[in-house]
Motif scaffolding. Structure first.
Motif, PDB file in Angstrom:
ATOM      1  N   GLU A 105      25.087 -44.693 -57.609  1.00  0.00           N
ATOM      2  CA  GLU A 105      25.123 -45.066 -56.203  1.00  0.00           C
ATOM      3  C   GLU A 105      23.913 -45.936 -55.880  1.00  0.00           C
ATOM      4  O   GLU A 105      22.885 -45.878 -56.563  1.00  0.00           O
ATOM      5  CB  GLU A 105      25.124 -43.814 -55.322  1.00  0.00           C
ATOM      6  CG  GLU A 105      26.318 -42.910 -55.559  1.00  0.00           C
ATOM      7  CD  GLU A 105      26.184 -41.595 -54.805  1.00  0.00           C
ATOM      8  OE1 GLU A 105      25.520 -41.584 -53.741  1.00  0.00           O
ATOM      9  OE2 GLU A 105      26.731 -40.585 -55.274  1.00  0.00           O
ATOM     10  N   GLY A 106      24.041 -46.746 -54.847  1.00  0.00           N
ATOM     11  CA  GLY A 106      22.933 -47.607 -54.463  1.00  0.00           C
ATOM     12  C   GLY A 106      23.120 -48.181 -53.083  1.00  0.00           C
ATOM     13  O   GLY A 106      23.969 -47.737 -52.313  1.00  0.00           O
ATOM     14  N   THR A 107      22.335 -49.227 -52.787  1.00  0.00           N
ATOM     15  CA  THR A 107      22.334 -49.854 -51.470  1.00  0.00           C
ATOM     16  C   THR A 107      22.396 -51.372 -51.633  1.00  0.00           C
ATOM     17  O   THR A 107      21.768 -51.932 -52.539  1.00  0.00           O
ATOM     18  CB  THR A 107      21.049 -49.485 -50.701  1.00  0.00           C
ATOM     19  OG1 THR A 107      20.950 -48.064 -50.616  1.00  0.00           O
ATOM     20  CG2 THR A 107      21.067 -50.067 -49.291  1.00  0.00           C
ATOM     21  N   THR A 152      21.200 -54.816 -51.057  1.00  0.00           N
ATOM     22  CA  THR A 152      19.912 -55.370 -50.645  1.00  0.00           C
ATOM     23  C   THR A 152      19.998 -56.853 -50.299  1.00  0.00           C
ATOM     24  O   THR A 152      19.131 -57.377 -49.601  1.00  0.00           O
ATOM     25  CB  THR A 152      18.859 -55.183 -51.755  1.00  0.00           C
ATOM     26  OG1 THR A 152      19.358 -55.754 -52.972  1.00  0.00           O
ATOM     27  CG2 THR A 152      18.564 -53.703 -51.970  1.00  0.00           C
ATOM     28  N   VAL A 195      22.406 -55.415 -55.303  1.00  0.00           N
ATOM     29  CA  VAL A 195      22.338 -54.004 -54.920  1.00  0.00           C
ATOM     30  C   VAL A 195      21.195 -53.355 -55.684  1.00  0.00           C
ATOM     31  O   VAL A 195      20.840 -53.790 -56.780  1.00  0.00           O
ATOM     32  CB  VAL A 195      23.658 -53.256 -55.208  1.00  0.00           C
ATOM     33  CG1 VAL A 195      24.815 -53.862 -54.413  1.00  0.00           C
ATOM     34  CG2 VAL A 195      23.987 -53.259 -56.698  1.00  0.00           C
ATOM     35  N   VAL A 218      19.999 -49.800 -57.391  1.00  0.00           N
ATOM     36  CA  VAL A 218      20.475 -48.486 -57.832  1.00  0.00           C
ATOM     37  C   VAL A 218      19.345 -47.778 -58.573  1.00  0.00           C
ATOM     38  O   VAL A 218      18.435 -48.422 -59.095  1.00  0.00           O
ATOM     39  CB  VAL A 218      21.714 -48.601 -58.754  1.00  0.00           C
ATOM     40  CG1 VAL A 218      22.883 -49.253 -58.033  1.00  0.00           C
ATOM     41  CG2 VAL A 218      21.381 -49.376 -60.026  1.00  0.00           C
ATOM     42  N   SER A 241      24.540 -51.291 -46.745  1.00  0.00           N
ATOM     43  CA  SER A 241      25.600 -50.292 -46.959  1.00  0.00           C
ATOM     44  C   SER A 241      25.373 -49.504 -48.234  1.00  0.00           C
ATOM     45  O   SER A 241      24.801 -49.999 -49.209  1.00  0.00           O
ATOM     46  CB  SER A 241      26.970 -50.978 -47.024  1.00  0.00           C
ATOM     47  OG  SER A 241      27.268 -51.642 -45.817  1.00  0.00           O
ATOM     48  N   HIS A 242      25.851 -48.267 -48.253  1.00  0.00           N
ATOM     49  CA  HIS A 242      25.797 -47.393 -49.422  1.00  0.00           C
ATOM     50  C   HIS A 242      26.985 -47.735 -50.312  1.00  0.00           C
ATOM     51  O   HIS A 242      28.121 -47.812 -49.846  1.00  0.00           O
ATOM     52  CB  HIS A 242      25.861 -45.941 -48.958  1.00  0.00           C
ATOM     53  CG  HIS A 242      25.514 -44.955 -50.023  1.00  0.00           C
ATOM     54  ND1 HIS A 242      25.732 -43.603 -49.891  1.00  0.00           N
ATOM     55  CD2 HIS A 242      24.964 -45.113 -51.260  1.00  0.00           C
ATOM     56  CE1 HIS A 242      25.336 -42.976 -50.984  1.00  0.00           C
ATOM     57  NE2 HIS A 242      24.865 -43.883 -51.824  1.00  0.00           N
TER      58      HIS A 242
END
Length: 200
Positions: A134-136, A138, A150, A152, A177-178
């Motif tokens: 999972e990550g965000t 960027t 992203v 992670v 967003s996740h």
């Protein structure tokens, strides 16, 4: 040497100046932490013959901005040195030596930099292990256009920045967003990852 550089042909002075400016910009952006310059340049050359050349020069293992900086500085420096040693010859003739010298030096230095820089694929974590993490987002939004970025965290707790795009065409994933990584995009030599919003 500074006097030689200032008096040099624009053919070599401008690449040298551009390479030095690019290096200074990289240092500034490192501390500021914004505007991913290497990602922007890599997007611009992706899928082109220039991109294929950069692949050979370690693109994906060394940031493209660093490779470009090495090429420009070496080309300009070698040209200026030759011009100062053989002032009677036309400037364009030195480019026949400076260009291959720049490519060779960038390849050699790039190989060494690649061994010490943190990479998306390391001895501890392979690219396949990013799938499921999972990550965000960027750098986004992620859509069907150019790949974004992203962040992670791997099983060792280390943070990696990956180039990414949505797994489903037509999907838009906003910055911040996740997400979860679901696959590698093999059409981009595995350097781009496919993600989906999490929770889906």
């Amino acid at each position: 040497m500074i006097a030689d550089a200032l008096a040099a042909s624009p053919l070599f002075f401008y690449p040298l100046a551009a390479g030095l400016a690019l290096g200074l910009l990289q240092i500034l952006l490192f501390f500021v932490g914004h505007l991913p310059l290497s990602d922007a340049i890599e997007h611009a050359v992706e899928g082109t013959q220039l991109g294929e050349a950069f692949d050979w020069l370690n693109l994906g293992r060394v940031p493209v901005a660093i490779l470009l900086m090495l090429l420009l500085i070496t080309f300009g420096f070698v040209g200026i040195v030759l011009e100062s040693l053989l002032p009677a010859m036309p400037a364009w003739s030195f480019a026949l030596v400076a260009a291959p010298a720049a490519v060779g030096a960038t390849k050699v230095v790039g190989d060494r930099i690649a061994r010490i820089l943190p990479r998306d694929e390391t001895y501890a974590v392979t690219a396949a292990e990013f799938v499921g993490l999972e990550g965000t987002v960027t750098l986004g939004p992620l859509d069907d256009g150019l790949a974004g970025s992203v962040a992670v965290r791997d099983r060792h707790g280390d943070v990696h920045t990956l180039r990414a795009r949505p797994v489903d065409r037509g999907t838009v994933i906003q910055q911040g967003s996740h997400i979860v990584v679901v696959a590698r995009d093999e059409t981009h030599k595995g350097r781009v990852f496919l993600v989906m919003p999490f929770p889906a």
